[in-house]
Design an enzyme around this catalytic site. Structure first.
Site, mmCIF file in Angstrom:
data_model
loop_
_atom_site.group_PDB
_atom_site.id
_atom_site.type_symbol
_atom_site.label_atom_id
_atom_site.label_comp_id
_atom_site.label_asym_id
_atom_site.label_seq_id
_atom_site.Cartn_x
_atom_site.Cartn_y
_atom_site.Cartn_z
ATOM 1 N N GLU A 50 38.521 14.475 71.890
ATOM 2 C CA GLU A 50 38.052 15.270 70.762
ATOM 3 C C GLU A 50 37.494 16.571 71.323
ATOM 4 O O GLU A 50 36.910 16.565 72.407
ATOM 5 C CB GLU A 50 36.926 14.502 70.065
ATOM 6 C CG GLU A 50 36.876 14.658 68.578
ATOM 7 C CD GLU A 50 35.875 13.681 67.983
ATOM 8 O OE1 GLU A 50 36.311 12.674 67.405
ATOM 9 O OE2 GLU A 50 34.667 13.941 68.121
ATOM 10 N N GLY A 59 27.728 5.338 72.632
ATOM 11 C CA GLY A 59 27.678 6.355 73.680
ATOM 12 C C GLY A 59 28.304 5.937 74.997
ATOM 13 O O GLY A 59 28.383 6.736 75.920
ATOM 14 N N GLU A 100 32.426 14.456 57.162
ATOM 15 C CA GLU A 100 32.461 13.384 56.175
ATOM 16 C C GLU A 100 31.980 13.903 54.830
ATOM 17 O O GLU A 100 31.454 15.008 54.739
ATOM 18 C CB GLU A 100 31.590 12.199 56.610
ATOM 19 C CG GLU A 100 30.124 12.535 56.732
ATOM 20 C CD GLU A 100 29.261 11.319 57.081
ATOM 21 O OE1 GLU A 100 29.749 10.197 56.998
ATOM 22 O OE2 GLU A 100 28.092 11.525 57.418
ATOM 23 N N ARG A 140 26.958 10.953 46.908
ATOM 24 C CA ARG A 140 25.695 10.647 46.225
ATOM 25 C C ARG A 140 24.835 11.906 46.202
ATOM 26 O O ARG A 140 25.175 12.898 46.829
ATOM 27 C CB ARG A 140 24.940 9.565 47.005
ATOM 28 C CG ARG A 140 24.775 9.960 48.475
ATOM 29 C CD ARG A 140 23.834 9.075 49.238
ATOM 30 N NE ARG A 140 24.001 9.209 50.667
ATOM 31 C CZ ARG A 140 23.529 10.184 51.427
ATOM 32 N NH1 ARG A 140 22.841 11.161 50.869
ATOM 33 N NH2 ARG A 140 23.744 10.225 52.727
ATOM 34 N N HIS A 145 24.950 21.925 61.731
ATOM 35 C CA HIS A 145 25.330 20.968 60.701
ATOM 36 C C HIS A 145 25.172 21.679 59.351
ATOM 37 O O HIS A 145 24.056 21.955 58.926
ATOM 38 C CB HIS A 145 24.413 19.747 60.794
ATOM 39 C CG HIS A 145 24.754 18.668 59.827
ATOM 40 N ND1 HIS A 145 25.121 17.406 60.239
ATOM 41 C CD2 HIS A 145 24.804 18.649 58.487
ATOM 42 C CE1 HIS A 145 25.373 16.666 59.174
ATOM 43 N NE2 HIS A 145 25.178 17.402 58.096
ATOM 44 N N ASN A 199 29.507 12.837 51.547
ATOM 45 C CA ASN A 199 28.505 11.929 50.977
ATOM 46 C C ASN A 199 28.706 11.899 49.475
ATOM 47 O O ASN A 199 28.623 12.933 48.807
ATOM 48 C CB ASN A 199 27.095 12.402 51.290
ATOM 49 C CG ASN A 199 26.804 12.376 52.780
ATOM 50 O OD1 ASN A 199 26.269 13.312 53.325
ATOM 51 N ND2 ASN A 199 27.188 11.320 53.442
#
Lengths: 81, 449
Positions: B199, B164, B287, B291, B207, B289
């Site tokens: 960014e 941060g 991203e 799994r 999310h 995942n």
């Protein structure tokens, strides 16, 4: 001189260093003040710093690095003064 | 696949043993010293102790897991989530030992685990990523020019940064010019490198993640989950499907996730994570995942597909069974993570012995747990006690049943987060799904969500 036992308030795994690449928070013979950290306890993937709780000289660790500790277990001894 | 070693513990190990049993596959549990009598070890056909209680000396020791597989004659390994599940070297070692790894190849795990490589895959598949500069910008004028392309507000970040520090959010070019030098100096002092990059800053982000299944040649999606209610970046409540996106966005996002899977020839179950700008409904790949995830039951409840069983079938070499046209969603599901933490003491984890427990059940309630009466919650692993997953014909019905289920949950001996989750369900912003990734923390601090 009086002795003060530093107690872990929580069960977990005791670490003497903030991370594997850093020196220990304190050694035998280190001068410490009340809020000096002496170790970390990892409990359920979270880390909690343990402060000396008294000013003086850290004379002895009662548990080793990465030893398991119980809540209320003394982890180090400080000679006050 | 005849004998599956489950390289995990807790509720997910129990979950995997059960899926294997449904398919007629025998199971081997591995366990640490602390877990010798745990539910997953008793439900499995065989159990092997692989080390002392800390995970670093047992569940995270790949060689010990492989030795247990050799000793018991297992022919496959399911890693669950956490621990070794996204360690490419473990997947490679399992394959190297002649066993089937229940998950994607080591190469895919490695590629998607590398943030830069994963973004390249996304771009190649035509999936949007968070707008920004690919690397550092050379001075304040270059930053201002780049920010005009990215669109305000932008976040200035130290290229060498972390934790941060060296981060500034600016709303316009004046703000950028005022903040740039200071942030760069701060980065130089903190990291020895003053290089900054930019960014897009998403003020109210949701999310949202798409569940996918692939068999290496084809891929399907099982709609999405929303996991916006988070504390310290840990998910607390998840639901399927997202109440915060439009059907048009859902169509584009799920298509993007499938395109990304095809791009990498994805095999097994996986999740493609996106950030959604609540104001504009734009979505950006974050991203993947590689799994099974904690919150997979919400998808199971709305699609009727057993994701762990599908993982096992794909790993055994079967082609993908559900076609996209055959995957439908019905109703709404919400999952609450109940943890051994004390909300009154800043969520301090609370291991220890438990006494009597009452787990919720009844109509349309599923409780995935390892917890049993008179068990001891060990201090060595994460604090997840149970996942209470509730289905309803619509979101309102799911939330109403959630109240009932969370009220039934009780554990004697240690504090849990069940009561806090129950009070959360009554919040008007919860009923209207008017939340974003910072809402839960605001609420816990007593601010308006």
């Amino acid at each position: 001189m009086s002795r003060h036992e530093v107690v872990s308030p929580i069960p977990g795994v005791f670490y003497r260093r903030p991370d594997p690449d850093s020196p220990p928070f304190a050694e035998d013979g280190s001068a410490v003040s009340g809020d000096s950290p002496v170790g970390l306890v990892e409990v359920m993937k979270s880390f909690h710093q343990i402060a000396a709780g008294a000013s003086g000289t850290l004379v002895e660790f009662l548990v080793g690095d990465e030893d398991e500790v119980d809540a209320g277990q003394p982890v180090a001894v400080i000679e006050i003064g | 696949m005849e004998k599956l070693l489950v390289a995990n513990r807790g509720e997910i190990a129990v979950r995997i043993v059960r899926a294997a049993r449904d398919l007629g596959i025998r199971t081997v549990a591995v366990h640490s010293k602390a877990d010798a009598g745990a539910l997953h070890t008793r439900l499995a056909d065989a159990a092997v102790e692989i080390g002392p209680s800390p995970a670093s000396k047992s569940y995270l020791v790949a060689d010990a897991v492989l030795a247990a597989a050799a000793e018991t004659g297992a022919d496959a390994v399911h890693p669950g989530y956490g621990f070794l599940s996204e360690r490419a070297s473990f997947a490679a070692a399992v394959a190297g030992a002649g066993l089937t790894f229940v998950g994607p190849s080591a190469a895919t795990i490695e590629r998607m685990g590398d943030k830069v490589a994963a973004r390249e895959v996304a771009r190649a598949a035509g999936v949007p990523t968070v707008p920004g500069t690919p690397g550092g910008v050379d001075g304040v004028d270059a930053a201002a020019a780049a920010a005009r392309d990215v669109g305000y507000p932008v976040m200035l970040k130290a290229a060498a940064g972390g934790g941060g520090r060296g981060i500034r959010v600016v709303d316009d070019e004046d703000g950028l010019r005022a903040a740039f030098g200071q942030a760069s100096t701060e980065a130089l002092k903190a990291f020895g490198d003053g290089t900054m990059y930019l960014e897009r800053y998403v003020e109210k982000a949701r999310h949202v993640e798409v569940q996918v299944l692939g068999d290496g040649s084809s891929a399907v999606h099982l709609f999405e989950r929303e996991c916006s209610l988070q504390r310290r970046r840990q998910k607390v409540v998840e639901e399927a499907v997202s109440p915060g996106i439009t059907d048009a966005v859902r169509d584009r996002m799920t298509a993007a996730a499938v395109a990304l899977c095809r791009e990498v020839g994805y095999t097994s179950a996986g999740t493609v994570e996106f950030l959604v700008d609540d104001a504009t409904q734009e979505f950006f790949f974050i991203e993947m995942n590689t799994r099974i995830q904690v919150e997979h039951p919400t998808t199971e409840l709305v699609t009727g597909i057993d994701l762990v069983a599908e993982q096992l079938r794909i790993a055994a070499g079967e082609t993908l069974r559900p076609g996209q046209d055959g995957i439908e969603r019905r109703g709404h599901a919400v999952e609450f993570r109940i943890c051994a933490e004390d909300p009154e003491r800043d969520f301090l984890p609370q291991p220890g012995p438990v006494g009597r427990i009452t787990l919720p059940s009844g109509p349309w309630v599923r409780c995935d747990t390892w917890l049993e009466p008179d068990a001891t919650v060990p201090p060595y692993y994460d604090s997840l006690l149970a996942k209470v997953v509730v289905w309803g014909g619509d979101r309102a019905e799911a939330l109403a049943r959630s109240r009932r289920a969370l009220e039934e949950f009780s554990v004697d001996g240690i504090p849990t987060t069940a009561g806090l989750l129950r009070s959360l369900v009554d919040e008007p912003w919860m009923a209207s799904a008017d939340f974003h990734t910072a809402t839960l923390e605001h609420w816990l601090r007593g601010d308006k969500a």
